[in-house]
Structures are given as C-alpha cells and as structure tokens.
Design a protein around this motif. Structure first.
Motif, mmCIF file in Angstrom:
data_model
loop_
_atom_site.group_PDB
_atom_site.id
_atom_site.type_symbol
_atom_site.label_atom_id
_atom_site.label_comp_id
_atom_site.label_asym_id
_atom_site.label_seq_id
_atom_site.Cartn_x
_atom_site.Cartn_y
_atom_site.Cartn_z
ATOM 1 N N GLY A 280 0.785 -1.391 -0.199
ATOM 2 C CA GLY A 280 -0.022 0.127 -0.134
ATOM 3 C C GLY A 280 0.885 1.282 -0.027
ATOM 4 O O GLY A 280 0.241 2.339 -0.029
ATOM 5 N N GLY A 281 2.014 1.161 0.240
ATOM 6 C CA GLY A 281 2.887 2.503 0.020
ATOM 7 C C GLY A 281 3.597 2.688 -1.350
ATOM 8 O O GLY A 281 3.166 2.180 -2.316
ATOM 9 N N PHE B 268 1.885 12.867 4.288
ATOM 10 C CA PHE B 268 0.721 11.880 4.773
ATOM 11 C C PHE B 268 -0.336 11.723 4.041
ATOM 12 O O PHE B 268 -0.970 10.673 3.795
ATOM 13 C CB PHE B 268 0.503 12.461 6.218
ATOM 14 C CG PHE B 268 -0.433 11.759 7.215
ATOM 15 C CD1 PHE B 268 0.395 10.948 8.071
ATOM 16 C CD2 PHE B 268 -1.605 11.344 7.056
ATOM 17 C CE1 PHE B 268 -0.205 10.210 9.022
ATOM 18 C CE2 PHE B 268 -2.255 10.568 7.848
ATOM 19 C CZ PHE B 268 -1.479 9.757 8.953
ATOM 20 N N ARG B 269 -0.601 12.991 3.622
ATOM 21 C CA ARG B 269 -2.068 12.732 2.720
ATOM 22 C C ARG B 269 -1.818 11.784 1.435
ATOM 23 O O ARG B 269 -2.514 11.164 0.962
ATOM 24 C CB ARG B 269 -2.396 14.218 2.020
ATOM 25 C CG ARG B 269 -3.569 14.278 1.232
ATOM 26 C CD ARG B 269 -3.899 15.557 0.648
ATOM 27 N NE ARG B 269 -4.408 16.522 1.806
ATOM 28 C CZ ARG B 269 -3.384 17.458 2.376
ATOM 29 N NH1 ARG B 269 -2.319 17.680 1.896
ATOM 30 N NH2 ARG B 269 -3.950 18.058 3.527
ATOM 31 N N ASN B 270 -0.460 11.927 0.757
ATOM 32 C CA ASN B 270 -0.035 11.365 -0.261
ATOM 33 C C ASN B 270 -0.191 9.524 0.127
ATOM 34 O O ASN B 270 -0.444 8.800 -0.655
ATOM 35 C CB ASN B 270 1.285 11.537 -0.915
ATOM 36 C CG ASN B 270 1.141 12.773 -1.812
ATOM 37 O OD1 ASN B 270 0.024 13.225 -2.024
ATOM 38 N ND2 ASN B 270 2.255 13.587 -1.753
ATOM 39 N N SER B 271 0.198 9.423 1.197
ATOM 40 C CA SER B 271 0.480 7.915 1.776
ATOM 41 C C SER B 271 -0.993 7.345 1.858
ATOM 42 O O SER B 271 -1.073 6.295 1.610
ATOM 43 C CB SER B 271 0.964 7.975 3.146
ATOM 44 O OG SER B 271 0.271 8.402 4.149
ATOM 45 N N ALA C 155 -1.976 6.925 -1.742
ATOM 46 C CA ALA C 155 -1.612 5.640 -2.197
ATOM 47 C C ALA C 155 -2.185 4.320 -1.799
ATOM 48 O O ALA C 155 -2.242 3.489 -2.527
ATOM 49 C CB ALA C 155 -0.154 5.672 -1.776
ATOM 50 N N MET C 156 -2.821 4.256 -0.688
ATOM 51 C CA MET C 156 -3.445 3.214 -0.205
ATOM 52 C C MET C 156 -4.635 3.006 -1.130
ATOM 53 O O MET C 156 -5.370 2.058 -1.674
ATOM 54 C CB MET C 156 -3.943 3.163 1.454
ATOM 55 C CG MET C 156 -4.547 2.011 1.765
ATOM 56 S SD MET C 156 -3.747 0.254 1.661
ATOM 57 C CE MET C 156 -2.527 0.822 2.957
ATOM 58 N N VAL C 157 -5.531 4.177 -1.288
ATOM 59 C CA VAL C 157 -6.697 4.148 -2.250
ATOM 60 C C VAL C 157 -6.419 3.732 -3.359
ATOM 61 O O VAL C 157 -7.426 3.095 -4.150
ATOM 62 C CB VAL C 157 -7.418 5.422 -1.905
ATOM 63 C CG1 VAL C 157 -8.480 5.703 -3.135
ATOM 64 C CG2 VAL C 157 -7.845 5.922 -0.571
ATOM 65 N N ASP D 88 1.309 4.966 -8.603
ATOM 66 C CA ASP D 88 2.089 5.638 -9.469
ATOM 67 C C ASP D 88 3.252 4.580 -9.841
ATOM 68 O O ASP D 88 4.183 5.090 -10.469
ATOM 69 C CB ASP D 88 2.852 6.715 -8.731
ATOM 70 C CG ASP D 88 1.830 7.971 -8.617
ATOM 71 O OD1 ASP D 88 0.941 8.029 -9.300
ATOM 72 O OD2 ASP D 88 1.880 8.718 -7.439
ATOM 73 N N GLY D 89 3.239 3.396 -9.509
ATOM 74 C CA GLY D 89 4.109 2.336 -9.697
ATOM 75 C C GLY D 89 3.706 1.579 -10.963
ATOM 76 O O GLY D 89 2.566 1.850 -11.869
#
Length: 287
Positions: free
Chosen positions: A31-32, A180-183, A186-188, A60-61
């Motif tokens: 999730g990261g 923190f918001r981006n983390s 990223a999970m979503v 984004d991967g």
C-alpha cells in the motif's frame, strides 16, 4: 554511479535513484510508495547508489505483469527485471514489511548482496494469525477512501497525523502533511492490494532459505503494533537460523520517520561489512 544524467532529478513518480557506491535497493510495504524512505535517503547516499522503487501495482508504480493474481514471488521476479533495466544485476536490499519479505525472496533468487529486513511480513506459525491481519487490512482498505476524504482538511495539524498514523508509527506527526495525505492516497490507489492479501496467505508463510552466503539482518520494530514480534517475528527467525536478529527500540512498524538515524544505521552496518570484505563479491545463494 547513478543512472541519473547530469542535472536531472533523482526522483520520478515511481522511483528514486541517486548517490554513488554499491547499489542499495529500498522496498516499501504493501500500500505504500518509495516516498516513505525519504527520511533516510540522504543518510544512505553517502555510501551507496540508492534506488527506492514503488512496487508494481502500487500507486504511481508500474503495472504488475505477473500472469494471474499478484504474488510475492511474481513481484520479486519483476523487481529483478526492473533493476536490470537500470543496469543493476546485484544489490544490497533493505525492505520494510512486504518489502522485507521481498528482500528475502531476492536473496533466494541470488540478487541480494545483503538483506536488511525491517519487521518483514511473511511470518506466522498458525494460518489463523495471518487471517487476523488480513481481516484488519481489508477493513482498513475499505475505509481508506472515507478516511482520506474526511481527514484531508485536518492533516495540517500534527496531532491529527499522529492519531491517524498511530497504528504504524510512533511519530506520524513528523511526516509532513502533504506526504501523509499522499500516503493515504497511495492506499486508495493501490491496484493489487486485495489480490496480494489473498495470495500471501495461500503462498506463505516464508520458507526457509540458506542465508549463509548472504548476510541477513532481521530488525524488528520495538513498538510494532501491526505485526508484533512474538506472533509474527519469531516464526521468521526460526526459519532463518543464520540471520542476525535485532530490535530497533522505540519505533513503530514503519520506522523511517520515527528514527531515521537508527534505521540507516541498521542498514549501513550490514552493507558496509559486506563491501569492506569485498566490494565486488559475487552473489551465490542456494534456494
């Protein structure tokens, strides 16, 4: 030498590649993204070409190219190809959580010169213990879009970040609001989260490997609330009797923001020992 050209940025959406010296691959948890390693990058670059990759199927991967469902083994194979595309056929590897499990699989495949696994996933002696984690992660994943929507306006407050991140970090307030918001985002945006949860239970737990040819350190977070050592760490230590086991005091499951100096020290103690012995040592690992 870094693959980055003169004057180019070391960071892209899906990777970070900077520094000189022997290659060091950094792998995040499920999730990261690679961004979670930011607090330790500068500390590690002094000795290594540091390559932090966002895992396939993650926000984004790159796409996960494995046929069928995403698996830990398939991700490990794809990571080797991704590194070969960067001109790297062997590297030190450090990983956290799922990244720790992957780092051990890269040792199994003969890619890793050394492994530093930070609270690695993949250890349980009873499948019921894995199902406990799977249920918690599924609930967390289902709620994440709502959590992201409701919390976004309040993430500027350090206390809110610390509260929301308490499960994985002791000091989530040290993580900038935008990170923190981006983390959470990223999970979503993770595309293989549920598939991995299914296959990890089917394919795990981590199998024994001959770590005698490659130094392996299992560094457990002293305040890990996600996968506590007694239930999830001891089984890993048991199947890796040649590995060195240690504890990073005072940090949560994702320790990079909690104590970047201690995390970097754990990694560099392992990599510097290997490089001092023979910087060109080939990798040979028996499965």
């Amino acid at each position: 030498m870094s693959a980055q050209g003169a004057g180019s940025s070391p960071a892209t959406d899906d990777a970070y590649d900077h520094g000189t010296g022997t290659p060091l691959l950094l792998l995040h948890g499920i999730g990261g993204t690679w961004h979670i390693w930011k607090p330790v990058l500068e500390l590690l670059e002094a000795r290594h070409r540091v390559i932090a990759l966002t895992l396939p199927g993650h926000c984004d991967g790159p796409e996960c190219i494995a046929t069928g469902e995403a698996t830990v083994g398939g991700l490990a194979d794809q990571l080797i190809e991704m590194m070969r595309a960067r001109g790297v056929t062997s590297a030190h590897v450090a990983g956290n959580s799922l990244g720790g499990w992957l780092s051990l699989e890269l040792a199994r495949r003969g890619f890793a010169r050394s492994v530093t696994a930070l609270s690695p996933a993949g250890g349980w002696s009873d499948i019921a213990h894995y199902h406990q984690i799977r249920r918690r992660f599924r609930i967390f994943y289902a709620l994440m879009p709502l959590i992201l929507f409701l919390s976004s306006p309040f993430l500027v407050f350090a206390g809110v970040r610390r509260l929301l991140g308490r499960e994985t970090m002791e000091h989530a307030d040290r993580m900038p609001a935008a990170e923190f918001r981006n983390s959470l985002r990223a999970m979503v945006k993770n595309r293989i989260f549920l598939a991995l949860l299914r296959t990890m239970g089917r394919d795990g737990p981590l199998r024994a490997l001959n770590a005698g040819h490659v130094p392996v350190r299992i560094a457990w977070s002293g305040k890990d609330r996600v996968i506590p050592f007694e239930k999830y760490g001891r089984p890993i230590v048991a199947v890796l009797p040649d590995a060195q086991a240690t504890v990073i005091a005072g940090v949560g499951h994702v320790p990079m923001y909690d104590d970047p100096q201690a995390v970097a020290a754990q990694i560099l103690e392992v990599t510097s020992g290997v490089d001092a012995a023979d910087p060109q040592r080939p990798v040979r690992v028996a499965a």
